[in-house]
Each structure stands twice: as structure tokens, then as C-alpha cells.
Design an enzyme around this catalytic site. Structure first.
Site, PDB file in Angstrom:
ATOM      1  N   MET A  14      40.465  39.456  51.123  1.00 32.58           N
ATOM      2  CA  MET A  14      42.598  39.502  51.105  1.00 32.58           C
ATOM      3  C   MET A  14      42.960  39.269  49.386  1.00 32.58           C
ATOM      4  SD  MET A  14      41.896  41.446  54.075  1.00 32.58           S
ATOM      5  CE  MET A  14      43.421  41.772  54.023  1.00 32.58           C
ATOM      6  N   ARG A  17      46.995  33.662  39.436  1.00 31.96           N
ATOM      7  CA  ARG A  17      46.092  35.000  39.974  1.00 31.96           C
ATOM      8  C   ARG A  17      44.634  35.040  38.733  1.00 31.96           C
ATOM      9  NH1 ARG A  17      46.343  38.398  43.958  1.00 31.96           N
ATOM     10  NH2 ARG A  17      48.740  38.267  44.513  1.00 31.96           N
ATOM     11  N   THR A  46      38.832  50.489  41.758  1.00 31.69           N
ATOM     12  CA  THR A  46      39.255  50.094  41.015  1.00 31.69           C
ATOM     13  C   THR A  46      40.781  49.703  40.215  1.00 31.69           C
ATOM     14  OG1 THR A  46      40.895  52.284  41.145  1.00 31.69           O
ATOM     15  CG2 THR A  46      38.824  52.859  40.163  1.00 31.69           C
ATOM     16  N   ASN A  99      31.908  42.117  58.162  1.00 32.52           N
ATOM     17  CA  ASN A  99      30.718  43.348  57.452  1.00 32.52           C
ATOM     18  C   ASN A  99      29.993  43.023  56.449  1.00 32.52           C
ATOM     19  OD1 ASN A  99      31.551  45.801  57.728  1.00 32.52           O
ATOM     20  ND2 ASN A  99      33.962  45.106  57.189  1.00 32.52           N
ATOM     21  N   ILE A 152      44.301  40.454  46.309  1.00 32.88           N
ATOM     22  CA  ILE A 152      44.526  41.854  45.313  1.00 32.88           C
ATOM     23  C   ILE A 152      43.785  41.191  43.626  1.00 32.88           C
ATOM     24  CG2 ILE A 152      46.165  43.536  43.965  1.00 32.88           C
ATOM     25  CD1 ILE A 152      47.765  43.366  46.455  1.00 32.88           C
ATOM     26  N   HIS A 172      37.704  50.231  53.596  1.00 36.88           N
ATOM     27  CA  HIS A 172      39.011  50.013  53.568  1.00 36.88           C
ATOM     28  C   HIS A 172      39.345  50.549  54.543  1.00 36.88           C
ATOM     29  CE1 HIS A 172      43.048  49.841  53.286  1.00 36.88           C
ATOM     30  NE2 HIS A 172      43.483  51.134  53.550  1.00 36.88           N
ATOM     31  N   ASP A 211      42.888  50.540  46.338  1.00 35.92           N
ATOM     32  CA  ASP A 211      42.136  51.641  46.971  1.00 35.92           C
ATOM     33  C   ASP A 211      42.465  52.943  46.750  1.00 35.92           C
ATOM     34  OD1 ASP A 211      42.122  49.095  49.093  1.00 35.92           O
ATOM     35  OD2 ASP A 211      44.255  49.474  50.046  1.00 35.92           O
ATOM     36  N   ASN A 253      34.529  48.419  47.973  1.00 40.23           N
ATOM     37  CA  ASN A 253      35.418  47.427  48.539  1.00 40.23           C
ATOM     38  C   ASN A 253      35.261  48.431  49.962  1.00 40.23           C
ATOM     39  OD1 ASN A 253      37.827  45.505  50.177  1.00 40.23           O
ATOM     40  ND2 ASN A 253      38.899  47.476  50.031  1.00 40.23           N
TER      41      ASN A 253
END
Length: 191
Positions: free
Chosen positions: A94, A69, A145, A14, A96, A113, A149, A111
Site C-alpha cells: 500500500m 518517498r 507504469t 495474494n 504509491i 488491483h 493503475d 500489481n
């Protein structure tokens, strides 16, 4: 000039579609828009090679080198912000993202999806669509947000689910549509 920073984790197909569109459609001249950098959380991401071949600045920030994270996202924000981005584009990234990261880029984080959101958020979307008996599947470009997704939808592409489809064959058909709608959505968002 408005800067785009693209985040990847793998092949960068992409990202490649966005780079091709930027060149072919002369985004720099027409839209005062350029891909300033590509950043990956994986050093072996093939997309880095493609970006470098196009003369785009690349960087790697290995998420495994961070204790949390939140620590990774803070370091990633610092890396991204060096390019003063008008837009941050997730292209097969990949990870979160933490609420703090999403809030930092609120209104300028996109993003793609591989499903027709709101159907099938998360992983294994193609097999889930087949298992549910869907006649159609597709891809969605959306604003990111804090809810995974579930951001505002900017573009969608629809493909039929064929009787003999496997997750792989459906994924390939959806991906070809992703390569069309993602560059269009990025350009439209930045106008």
C-alpha cells in the site's frame, strides 16, 4: 533460477496464493522460478509470518523511518536488488511508488488491483462500483507504469455485483478471484 520478490503491507493473502501455486505447480522445477524474498513496509504485516513459515526470506523496511518517498524507494530498491529479481510483485503493497522506482523495474513489476481496470483506479473500488450501479466488478493483474493503475493488463477476473452487496461482501468475492488469477499471471509472465 529466476527470482521473484514480493512486496506486502498486510495479511499477504495474494502472496500466500502465489506461494501455494509455486509449491503445488513446482515452479522451481518446471519454470526455474522461485519466490526469493518477501519485503514489507510494516513490521506487523501478518504476511511476513506466512512467508517465514514457508521458508521464504523476509525483510521489513519501515517507510516512516525515511524523510521522503524518494529516500524510502531508494532504500527499498537496494533491498530488493540484493535478490537479483527477474520480477517484483506488488501484493497488497500500500505505497504509491516513485517514477524512479517504477523505471528501475520497468517491464518486471506487476500489481493486482481490485477492479476491472481501467474502471476505478485508486482506492475504495468496491464501494465505487456499487455506487455507480455496476453489474460486474472484478480484479486486474497489470504491469506497473508511472501512471497509477494504468499499466498493460495481463489478466482479469469478473464477478457479479449482487443487489444486496456491500463493499465488504463484494471485496471478499473479488479477493477469491484474485487468488486464482495472480499466480497464473505471474507464472505466465515468467515463462
Amino acid at each position: 533460477m529466476k527470482n521473484i520478490v514480493i512486496l506486502i503491507s498486510g495479511s499477504g493473502s495474494n502472496m500466500g496464493a502465489i506461494l501455494r501455486a509455486a509449491e503445488q505447480e513446482r515452479w522451481a522445477e518446471r519454470l526455474k522460478l522461485r519466490v526469493a524474498a518477501v519485503i514489507s513496509n510494516k513490521a506487523d504485516a501478518q504476511g511476513l509470518v506466512l512467508a517465514q513459515a514457508q521458508g521464504v526470506t523476509t525483510a521489513v523496511l519501515d517507510h516512516k523511518a525515511f524523510a521522503s518517498r524518494e529516500a524510502f524507494d531508494a532504500a527499498l530498491m537496494a533491498q530488493i536488488d540484493q535478490f537479483s529479481p527477474s520480477l517484483v510483485v506488488l501484493a497488497g503493497f500500500m505505497r504509491i511508488l516513485t517514477p524512479g522506482f517504477v523505471a528501475h523495474y520497468a517491464g518486471r513489476l506487476l500489481n493486482i488491483h481490485p477492479s476491472l481496470l481501467p474502471a476505478f483506479p485508486g482506492l475504495n473500488t468496491h464501494q465505487r462500483a456499487i455506487d455507480a450501479g455496476c453489474q460486474f466488478a472484478g480484479a486486474t493483474v497489470h504491469q506497473v507504469t508511472a501512471d497509477l493503475d494504468h499499466g498493460p493488463i495481463l489478466a482479469q477476473a469478473v464477478v457479479p455485483v449482487l443487489a444486496d452487496d456491500t463493499a465488504d461482501t463484494l471485496a471478499a468475492r473479488v479477493l477469491s478471484q484474485e487468488h486464482l488469477i495472480y499466480p497464473r499471471a505471474v507464472a505466465a509472465f515468467c515463462r
